[in-house]
Design a protein around this motif. Structure first.
Motif, PDB file in Angstrom:
ATOM      1  N   GLY A 147      41.767  16.861 -39.192  1.00 15.12           N
ATOM      2  CA  GLY A 147      40.871  15.773 -38.736  1.00 15.12           C
ATOM      3  C   GLY A 147      39.690  16.216 -37.672  1.00 15.12           C
ATOM      4  O   GLY A 147      38.814  15.539 -37.207  1.00 15.12           O
ATOM      5  N   SER A 168      43.073  11.056 -35.666  1.00 18.64           N
ATOM      6  CA  SER A 168      42.814  12.301 -36.392  1.00 18.64           C
ATOM      7  C   SER A 168      43.150  12.008 -37.892  1.00 18.64           C
ATOM      8  O   SER A 168      42.487  12.492 -38.868  1.00 18.64           O
ATOM      9  CB  SER A 168      43.465  13.443 -36.026  1.00 18.64           C
ATOM     10  N   LYS A 212      40.034   9.968 -39.392  1.00 14.49           N
ATOM     11  CA  LYS A 212      38.979  11.006 -39.723  1.00 14.49           C
ATOM     12  C   LYS A 212      39.277  11.581 -40.969  1.00 14.49           C
ATOM     13  O   LYS A 212      38.317  11.684 -41.723  1.00 14.49           O
ATOM     14  CB  LYS A 212      38.587  11.781 -38.503  1.00 14.49           C
ATOM     15  N   ASP A 248      32.277  13.281 -39.579  1.00 18.16           N
ATOM     16  CA  ASP A 248      32.813  12.472 -38.472  1.00 18.16           C
ATOM     17  C   ASP A 248      34.098  13.119 -38.150  1.00 18.16           C
ATOM     18  O   ASP A 248      35.075  12.702 -38.626  1.00 18.16           O
ATOM     19  CB  ASP A 248      32.824  11.043 -38.949  1.00 18.16           C
ATOM     20  N   TYR A 249      34.120  13.719 -37.168  1.00 19.45           N
ATOM     21  CA  TYR A 249      35.400  14.417 -36.575  1.00 19.45           C
ATOM     22  C   TYR A 249      35.888  14.000 -35.243  1.00 19.45           C
ATOM     23  O   TYR A 249      35.195  13.212 -34.693  1.00 19.45           O
ATOM     24  CB  TYR A 249      35.296  15.964 -36.782  1.00 19.45           C
ATOM     25  N   VAL A 250      36.905  14.280 -35.207  1.00 21.35           N
ATOM     26  CA  VAL A 250      37.435  13.911 -33.574  1.00 21.35           C
ATOM     27  C   VAL A 250      36.873  14.813 -32.617  1.00 21.35           C
ATOM     28  O   VAL A 250      37.104  15.934 -32.131  1.00 21.35           O
ATOM     29  CB  VAL A 250      38.800  14.059 -33.668  1.00 21.35           C
TER      30      VAL A 250
END
Lengths: 69, 297
Positions: B56, B92, B95, B219-221
């Motif tokens: 994620g 996570s 995502k 769109d990541y953490v």
């Protein structure tokens, strides 16, 4: 007549710091004690390079690229 | 700053290459660097079924994205480690699932709690190993298990140049020659039940993978690191290397690539004891039960 300096905002890990407009991204990163090699910088939705100078009212978001563990 | 290849606004300045690139040319170069790593170190072929370990975070999602873009058959595996602190596992996972849905790609999810009734924090409390050590054992076991069950031919992880250079520095500082001999962009499987493991992002820095992820709209953490990584040695090494890189651009890549050319000079690890199959899971081990099964028992 009192003149107020034009300012911009630098945001890093949820904290915000006010800087003078005209501050460069490089100056902002160094002011936070960070390495240019360890972060990316955005103004609005745009990625910006270290020579970009902040305009009045802009918000510079500095994002750490370093992951660990 | 203008792109070195066209007149558009640059989104990144790569000091080590004396190059500034716009979004289009940066993404193109990123893919080229992944292709170069795959070719130079013989990491993958188009016949491979790749299982990408997805956390994620920016690196694993960037890796999965670029492999799909390059036409590899790449599916993801997310392991829910049960880390509730800062809602880490939940965020996570979300995502990873969102990325898979957006790309129309298949993501396999393994929930440690559902599968084994454990979480990483729980296992770490029972063990004398560090949390990261426990996590590594669990992830390796589950990656190999899923790969074997579902017919994947190779495992891919999002380890980048900063990861590799920091591990290299740490091992050199401690003269851990056994680990130095085993560090490579491709780790071969030493048993038929295991799979080779590759690191296609090994020539790209974290700054580049973060830039790629943002430029591709992944769109990541953001900055939500595993809460157990605080104070990790790897971060100390990375920060030190970044300071050196600032003063001497190109150091990290040179350090890593030149090490790979000289890797054979380090002592080979001692011969493994004869591999037997774990009495619980059947995976190779040198004792009756493998490290994973001893942890979760």
């Amino acid at each position: 007549m009192i003149l107020f300096p034009m300012t911009a905002t630098v945001r890093y890990r949820g904290r915000e710091v006010t800087v003078e407009a005209g501050t460069s991204v490089k100056q902002a990163i160094q002011m936070l004690g960070l390495s240019l090699e360890g972060v990316v910088a955005k103004v609005g939705n745009k990625l910006v390079t270290e020579d970009y100078r902040l305009k009045e009212g802009e918000v510079l978001e500095i994002i750490s690229a370093i992951s660990g563990g | 700053m203008r792109c070195s290849k066209c007149s558009k606004q640059a989104i990144i300045h790569l000091r080590s290459y004396r190059l500034a690139l716009c979004e289009e040319h940066f993404i193109e170069r990123f893919k080229q660097m992944v292709k170069r790593a795959i070719k130079d170190y013989r990491l993958l072929s188009k016949k491979d079924r790749v299982l990408v370990a997805v956390s994620g975070g920016k690196d694993s999602l960037a890796l999965w994205d670029v492999l799909l873009e390059l036409g590899y058959e790449a599916e993801g595996l997310y392991i829910d480690l049960g880390i509730k602190r800062e809602n880490y596992s939940e965020l996570s996972k979300r995502k990873a699932l969102a990325f898979a849905e957006q790309r129309g790609a298949r993501l396999r999810v393994v929930d440690l709690g559902e599968e084994y009734g454990v979480t990483i924090p729980k296992l770490a409390r029972r063990s004398t190993r560090s949390v990261c050590g426990v996590c590594g054992i669990v992830k390796r076991h589950e990656m190999n298990r899923i790969a074997l069950e579902e017919g994947y031919t190779v495992l891919a992880t999002g380890h980048n140049l900063d990861d590799e250079a920091s591990v290299l520095l740490a091992n050199l500082l401690r003269w851990n020659t056994e680990l130095l001999a085993r560090q490579a962009p491709r780790l071969e499987a030493w048993h038929p039940k295991l799979r080779p493991k590759v690191k296609p992002l090994c020539l790209l820095t974290e700054r580049e993978t973060a830039t790629y992820a943002i430029a591709r709209g992944i769109d990541y953490v953001y900055e939500l690191e595993c809460p157990f990584s605080e104070g990790a040695t790897s971060i100390t090494m990375k920060e030190a290397l970044n300071r050196i890189e600032e003063r001497s651009p190109g150091t990290k890549l040179y350090f890593y690539r030149e090490f790979l050319k000289r890797r054979s000079m380090f002592a080979l690890p001692e011969e493994r004891g004869e591999a037997i199959e774990c009495e619980v899971c059947g995976f190779p081990t040198t004792s009756q039960r493998c490290a994973f099964c001893r942890l979760v028992a």
